[in-house]
Design an enzyme around this catalytic site. Structure first.
Site, PDB file in Angstrom:
ATOM      1  N   HIS A  18       8.101  -4.170  -6.470  1.00 47.12           N
ATOM      2  CA  HIS A  18       7.548  -3.527  -7.672  1.00 47.12           C
ATOM      3  C   HIS A  18       8.677  -3.154  -8.647  1.00 47.12           C
ATOM      4  O   HIS A  18       8.569  -3.373  -9.850  1.00 47.12           O
ATOM      5  CB  HIS A  18       6.825  -2.216  -7.311  1.00 47.12           C
ATOM      6  CG  HIS A  18       5.593  -2.361  -6.471  1.00 47.12           C
ATOM      7  ND1 HIS A  18       5.403  -1.650  -5.309  1.00 47.12           N
ATOM      8  CD2 HIS A  18       4.485  -3.114  -6.642  1.00 47.12           C
ATOM      9  CE1 HIS A  18       4.227  -1.960  -4.795  1.00 47.12           C
ATOM     10  NE2 HIS A  18       3.641  -2.845  -5.576  1.00 47.12           N
ATOM     11  N   LYS A  42      -9.759   3.956  -1.187  1.00 47.65           N
ATOM     12  CA  LYS A  42      -8.897   3.042  -0.423  1.00 47.65           C
ATOM     13  C   LYS A  42      -8.118   3.775   0.678  1.00 47.65           C
ATOM     14  O   LYS A  42      -7.371   3.150   1.418  1.00 47.65           O
ATOM     15  CB  LYS A  42      -7.905   2.351  -1.357  1.00 47.65           C
ATOM     16  CG  LYS A  42      -8.353   0.941  -1.786  1.00 47.65           C
ATOM     17  CD  LYS A  42      -7.289   0.295  -2.649  1.00 47.65           C
ATOM     18  CE  LYS A  42      -7.012  -1.141  -2.297  1.00 47.65           C
ATOM     19  NZ  LYS A  42      -5.916  -1.674  -3.136  1.00 47.65           N
ATOM     20  N   SER A 129       3.216  -3.286   0.101  1.00 47.72           N
ATOM     21  CA  SER A 129       3.193  -1.886   0.538  1.00 47.72           C
ATOM     22  C   SER A 129       2.614  -1.799   1.952  1.00 47.72           C
ATOM     23  O   SER A 129       3.063  -0.992   2.767  1.00 47.72           O
ATOM     24  CB  SER A 129       2.353  -1.048  -0.423  1.00 47.72           C
ATOM     25  OG  SER A 129       2.908  -1.083  -1.712  1.00 47.72           O
TER      26      SER A 129
HETATM   27  O1  PNS Z   1      -1.463  -2.561  -6.335  1.00 51.22           O
HETATM   28  P1  PNS Z   1      -2.870  -3.082  -6.354  1.00 51.22           P
HETATM   29  O2  PNS Z   1      -3.732  -2.324  -5.363  1.00 51.22           O
HETATM   30  O3  PNS Z   1      -2.920  -4.572  -6.133  1.00 51.22           O
HETATM   31  O4  PNS Z   1      -3.428  -2.770  -7.829  1.00 51.22           O
HETATM   32  C1  PNS Z   1      -4.723  -3.150  -8.189  1.00 51.22           C
HETATM   33  C2  PNS Z   1      -5.155  -2.591  -9.552  1.00 51.22           C
HETATM   34  C3  PNS Z   1      -4.893  -1.110  -9.641  1.00 51.22           C
HETATM   35  C4  PNS Z   1      -4.344  -3.261 -10.635  1.00 51.22           C
HETATM   36  C5  PNS Z   1      -6.652  -2.934  -9.676  1.00 51.22           C
HETATM   37  O5  PNS Z   1      -7.315  -2.494  -8.540  1.00 51.22           O
HETATM   38  C6  PNS Z   1      -7.327  -2.302 -10.895  1.00 51.22           C
HETATM   39  O6  PNS Z   1      -7.070  -2.690 -12.009  1.00 51.22           O
HETATM   40  N1  PNS Z   1      -8.205  -1.302 -10.638  1.00 51.22           N
HETATM   41  C7  PNS Z   1      -8.912  -0.571 -11.670  1.00 51.22           C
HETATM   42  C8  PNS Z   1     -10.405  -0.948 -11.707  1.00 51.22           C
HETATM   43  C9  PNS Z   1     -10.622  -2.159 -12.578  1.00 51.22           C
HETATM   44  O7  PNS Z   1     -10.384  -2.131 -13.769  1.00 51.22           O
HETATM   45  N2  PNS Z   1     -11.050  -3.289 -11.948  1.00 51.22           N
HETATM   46  C10 PNS Z   1     -11.238  -4.546 -12.652  1.00 51.22           C
HETATM   47  C11 PNS Z   1     -12.634  -4.770 -13.163  1.00 51.22           C
HETATM   48  S1  PNS Z   1     -13.825  -4.802 -11.876  1.00 51.22           S
END
Ligand code: PNS
Length: 162
Positions: A18, A42, A129
Site C-alpha cells: 500500500h 468485515k 493484509s
Molecule cells: O482494501 P480493500 O478491502 O480491497 O478496499 C475495498 C474498497 C474500500 C475500495 C471497496 O470495498 C469500496 O469501495 N467500498 C465502499 C462501498 C462501495 O462504494 N462499493 C462499490 C459499489 S457497490
C-alpha cells in the site's frame, strides 16, 4: 488545475505494498487522500482509529498526503471530497476481474470520476493484509512486509488474543 486522487481501502493493516502505491501516487497527483473504509461488517482486526494511526506512523510526512476515513459508497465520498480520480493497486490478473467490476459500477454512478490502476511493485505482488495477519498470528516475522509500527501493533494484538 489541481488534481486530487483518493486511495481507498480497508488497510487492516497497511502493508508496504500500500505504502509503495501511495508514495508513487503522491508524486503524480497534487493531493492524495488515503481513506480507510469503516467496514464493521468485515470484522476488521484493527479499529478505524488504529488503522489511521498506523497509516500515519507508516507514511513519511508528505505535505500533499492526507489520511481520512469514510463509510457508505466510495463514489459519494469522492464527490464530497471533490476528488478527480480513484486509485487502485493491481497485484495480479486475479485482482483484475473484481477491480474492473468496481471501476465499472463507480463509472456508472458517476462517469466524471476516473479509476486509475497502478501495478504493485513486483516485490509485493503476493502481499496482502490478510497474509500479513496470518503470518503474525502464527508468530512469523513480517518485518519486510509492513512498517515497524505495524509489525509491533500486530504482535501486540496477537499476544493479547492468545
Ligand atoms: O482494501 P480493500 O478491502 O480491497 O478496499 C475495498 C474498497 C474500500 C475500495 C471497496 O470495498 C469500496 O469501495 N467500498 C465502499 C462501498 C462501495 O462504494 N462499493 C462499490 C459499489 S457497490
Amino acid at each position: 488545475m489541481q488534481k486530487t486522487a483518493i486511495v481507498p481501502g480497508s488497510f487492516d493493516p497497511v502493508t508496504l505494498g500500500h505504502i509503495d502505491i501511495i508514495n508513487r501516487a503522491a508524486v503524480i497527483f497534487d493531493k492524495v487522500i488515503v481513506s480507510v473504509l469503516n467496514n464493521q461488517h468485515k470484522n476488521p482486526l484493527f479499529s478505524v482509529d488504529e488503522r489511521i494511526e498506523l497509516l500515519q506512523l507508516s507514511l513519511q510526512k508528505q505535505t500533499n498526503v492526507e489520511i481520512d476515513a469514510f463509510d457508505g459508497l466510495l463514489i459519494d465520498y469522492v464527490n464530497r471530497k471533490e476528488a478527480d480520480v480513484i486509485i487502485k493497486g493491481l497485484r495480479a490478473v486475479s485482482d483484475f476481474e473484481y477491480e474492473l467490476q468496481m471501476a465499472s459500477i463507480n463509472r456508472k454512478l458517476d462517469d466524471k470520476v476516473e479509476t486509475f490502476f497502478m501495478m504493485t511493485n513486483p516485490k509485493f505482488s503476493y502481499l496482502s493484509s490478510s497474509i500479513v495477519k496470518e503470518l503474525s498470528r502464527h508468530g512469523a516475522t513480517t518485518s519486510d512486509l509492513v512498517s515497524a509500527p505495524v509489525e509491533k501493533a500486530l504482535q501486540k494484538k496477537f499476544i493479547t488474543e492468545s
